[in-house]
Every structure is written in C-alpha cells, then in structure tokens.
Design an enzyme around this catalytic site. Structure first.
Site, PDB file in Angstrom:
ATOM      1  CG  LEU A   1      -2.115  -0.903   1.273  1.00  0.00           C
ATOM      2  CD1 LEU A   1      -2.875  -0.717   2.586  1.00  0.00           C
ATOM      3  CD2 LEU A   1      -3.049  -0.633   0.094  1.00  0.00           C
TER       4      LEU A   1
ATOM      5  CB  VAL B   1      -6.143   6.178  -6.274  1.00  0.00           C
ATOM      6  CG1 VAL B   1      -5.496   6.309  -7.647  1.00  0.00           C
ATOM      7  CG2 VAL B   1      -7.585   5.696  -6.413  1.00  0.00           C
ATOM      8  CG  ASP B   2      -2.983   3.454  -9.481  1.00  0.00           C
ATOM      9  OD1 ASP B   2      -4.149   3.769  -9.802  1.00  0.00           O
ATOM     10  OD2 ASP B   2      -1.980   3.991  -9.979  1.00  0.00           O
TER      11      ASP B   2
ATOM     12  CB  CYS C   1      12.403   0.836  -7.281  1.00  0.00           C
ATOM     13  SG  CYS C   1      11.766   0.999  -5.677  1.00  0.00           S
TER      14      CYS C   1
ATOM     15  N   GLY D   1      -0.112  -2.056  -7.233  1.00  0.00           N
ATOM     16  CA  GLY D   1      -1.087  -1.324  -8.045  1.00  0.00           C
ATOM     17  C   GLY D   1      -0.546  -0.971  -9.412  1.00  0.00           C
TER      18      GLY D   1
ATOM     19  CB  CYS E   1      10.249   4.684  -7.308  1.00  0.00           C
ATOM     20  SG  CYS E   1      10.785   3.333  -6.371  1.00  0.00           S
TER      21      CYS E   1
END
Length: 395
Positions: A8, A12-13, A100, A124, A200
C-alpha cells in the site's frame, strides 16, 4: 484461503488493488514501505512519506485489513540510491523505478511478505499476468495493462519468472478512470489523490538537488555542434558485415571541443542527460538547444540546435551480455539468432519496430526508424504482441 500482501503506497492504485483482492476472497495484509529518511533533500516541508503512510493506514482501516509499516530505507539506500550516484558519476542515466521493482518491491519486500506466510505479493501496477504451459512447465507472461495510457509493464521489465510467479496485479485489466470510480464508490480517502511524481518512494525530490548532495558541482563549458558538421556524414561503407554495421550504428559519436563553439557554462556534466533541453540556460539560439552528448571525464556538454539535430538520433543500441534479461527465458536467443520485436527505450514511448541480434558479447537492437536520445544506463524493453518478453540496460 490464499494470503496476499499488498504494497500500500498511499495512492489510489494500490488502495483499489487491495479492495479487489478482498472481493476475490483473498486474505489481504497491507504493508507500507518506508524507503527514505533523509529529509534534508525533500523540497518542500511537507513530509510525503508521512502523509502517504497515513493514507495507506486509513485505507487499510476502511477495508478492515491488518496494516504495518516496514522500514526498508537501508536496503533502498544501498541498492537504489548508491546505484544512482554511481551511474551518474559514470555519466550514465539510471532508471531507479525499474530497479526499485526488481530489487526492492519484488525482492526485499517480497521476502518480508513470504515470511508473513503470504502466497502472493500484489501491487497497483497497470499490467497483467497470465500463464501458459511450455514443455509441461508453467511459464508466466508479463502483459501490458489494459489502459493504453497507463501501461506500466515497462517498470517491471527486469522481473524474473520466480518473481512473477508470486506477483498479482489486480488493477491490470482496468483503466485509471475505472480505478478512481471504484475508489470513490468505496469512499477510499485516496480516490481523488493525484498520481505521485518524483523518485519511486522518495517523494518530492528534484533530481539535480538530490544529486548535488553527493556529486560536487564543477564548472565546465557547453559546446554547440552544427548539424552540418562532417562527423554526421561519414559515408556508410557498403561492404560491412551485419555485425560491423550494427557496431557502427550503435556506437556513439565521440565529440571534441574543437568540433563546435562554446555557447555557455554549466555546473557539472553529470547533472545532464542526452536529449535534455531544460536547465542549459543558453539563450539567443533560433531553436532550443538539446544535449547530444556529455563527457564526464572532461566535464563538457555537447549540444545541438532543434529536436531534429542529427546528433540526437541513432538507429541501433547495444546491451552487454551480462545485462541482457529475458522475462521469458524460454524465448532467449542463441548466438547468431535474430528476433523481430516491438521495443521502447523509455516509459510511455510508443512501441517501435526493431530487430534483436544476439552475439556472443551481447545483443544489438536495431530500429526501423532512428531513435532520439538513446540514453546509456536506461532500459530498453521488447514485446511480442502485448507481452513484454525481455529487457536490457543500454550500454
């Protein structure tokens, strides 16, 4: 009941990914990766990871799933940040996002997930996974996301069969608007959240400022090379063997200061990348100047005027053998073999017609149309249909 750990991110994804897995009957655990500590390099005083981990927590609470934060900043520094500085020092341009995924999300993070008894790790990403059988063995396919605007398979181009076997991409068959709609229906706090920019996980870091921490500024000159310079019309010899032709097409031109004129100064060649246009601060040219080459040894930047300057284009690139990676090892080429593919040299670039040529020392990728700003250190990824089958680091 299969257990899935979802990374998480507070976006949103991944929020919707967690919700969909729950709907599919998985036991879902949410983990937030903290990968960055050093607040001295973030630009604004908002602390992005705190806000993101808080959003991730709210989503987990809303879905009623267990949630935990894992601190991977040490591994991140060692595997990603140090690699970035090393690459920039060599005058190459790394791609931290691809790395990553290979080194952090689907390695360090995946090991943590498996130690929690997870069967899978989910992210996601906008990409899809499918399975086929080849010679009685299950082979995993990495396919483009259904949303053409958002396909992120490129970022996963370095994954292995083993990593793919444990990966799930729940939103791969959805479009971004559909994902936002689901988040809004579920009243997830991330529904309206903007897509994250920046490194990232590091949050809002501007790359030059980040680099300046480690790579000392040093003044050098900016040289402009004329598009009619004789270096661009070295006549093609007709009697070259294919391999020699590929070598000459993929070799970068070596420039020297006397080939052009000095048009400005810069603060360090390693802050610039081929194709870059911003940040040169040289005025008075009819069209914008583009970086066509950098030389970190002499600390010189070479530029050309306009986006059609011949110094920007090459029709082939080379990947050293140790850097050739097949997501589908069963399709790997033997020495002397060729394969027609569709390839891209950067995220979001439309796929280009290309031919892979495998030799003993590595692989040449030759393009039907010359490509602008082929950049050392970046990844080239190649596809058959909607499947990403391999990738490599441009040398």
């Amino acid at each position: 009941m299969k257990r899935v750990v979802v990374g998480l991110s507070g976006g949103v994804d991944s929020s919707v990914a967690a919700y969909l897995l729950q709907q599919q009957g998985y036991e879902v655990i949410g983990l937030f990766m903290k990968n960055w500590h050093d607040d001295s390099v973030t630009i604004s005083n908002d602390c992005p990871w705190l806000e993101d981990s808080n959003d991730a927590l709210l989503v987990a609470e809303k879905l009623g799933i267990p949630f935990q934060t894992v601190d991977l900043s040490e591994e991140y520094k060692e595997k990603i940040v140090d690699y970035m500085f090393n690459e920039y020092e060599k005058g190459r341009t790394p791609n931290p996002d691809v790395l990553c995924n290979r080194e952090i999300k689907f390695d360090v993070f995946m090991k943590i997930a498996l130690s929690l008894g997870a069967d899978y790790v989910a992210t996601g990403h906008y990409c899809q996974k499918s399975e086929i059988e080849v010679d009685g063995k299950t082979i995993y396919q990495l396919r483009a996301g259904a949303d053409n605007n958002k396909d992120q398979s490129y970022f996963l181009c370095q994954l292995s069969q083993e990593q793919l076997s444990k990966a799930l991409f729940p939103i791969g068959e959805l479009t971004k608007p559909e994902v936002r709609e689901i988040a809004a229906e579920m009243e997830l706090v991330t529904a309206e959240k903007k897509d994250s920019q920046g490194l990232c996980f590091i949050g809002k870091v501007r790359l030059p400022e980040f680099l300046q921490q480690k790579l000392q500024p040093k003044e050098g000159v900016i040289i402009q090379i004329d598009k009619n310079n004789p270096v661009y019309n070295l006549q093609k010899k007709d009697d070259l063997a294919l391999e020699e032709e590929l070598i000459s097409a993929s070799n970068k031109i070596i420039y020297s200061p006397e080939m052009g004129k000095v048009v400005g100064k810069h603060q360090g060649a390693h802050y610039f990348t081929v194709g870059q246009r911003k940040g040169l601060n040289v005025g008075g040219t009819a069209e914008g100047l583009f970086v066509i080459a950098t030389d970190v040894n002499t600390n010189t930047i070479y530029t050309g005027m306009g986006s059609h300057h011949p110094g920007l284009f090459r029709s082939a690139l080379f990947i050293e053998q140790s850097e050739v990676h097949w997501v589908r090892p069963d399709l790997a080429l033997a020495n002397g073999e060729q394969m027609e593919v569709m390839a891209r040299i950067r995220y979001r670039q439309p796929l280009q017609k290309a031919i892979l040529h495998q030799y003993e020392n590595g692989m040449y990728v030759s393009f039907e149309e010359p490509q602008s700003a082929i950049t050392e250190g970046q990844f080239v990824a190649w596809h058959l249909g909607d499947e990403l089958v391999g990738s490599g680091v441009i040398s």
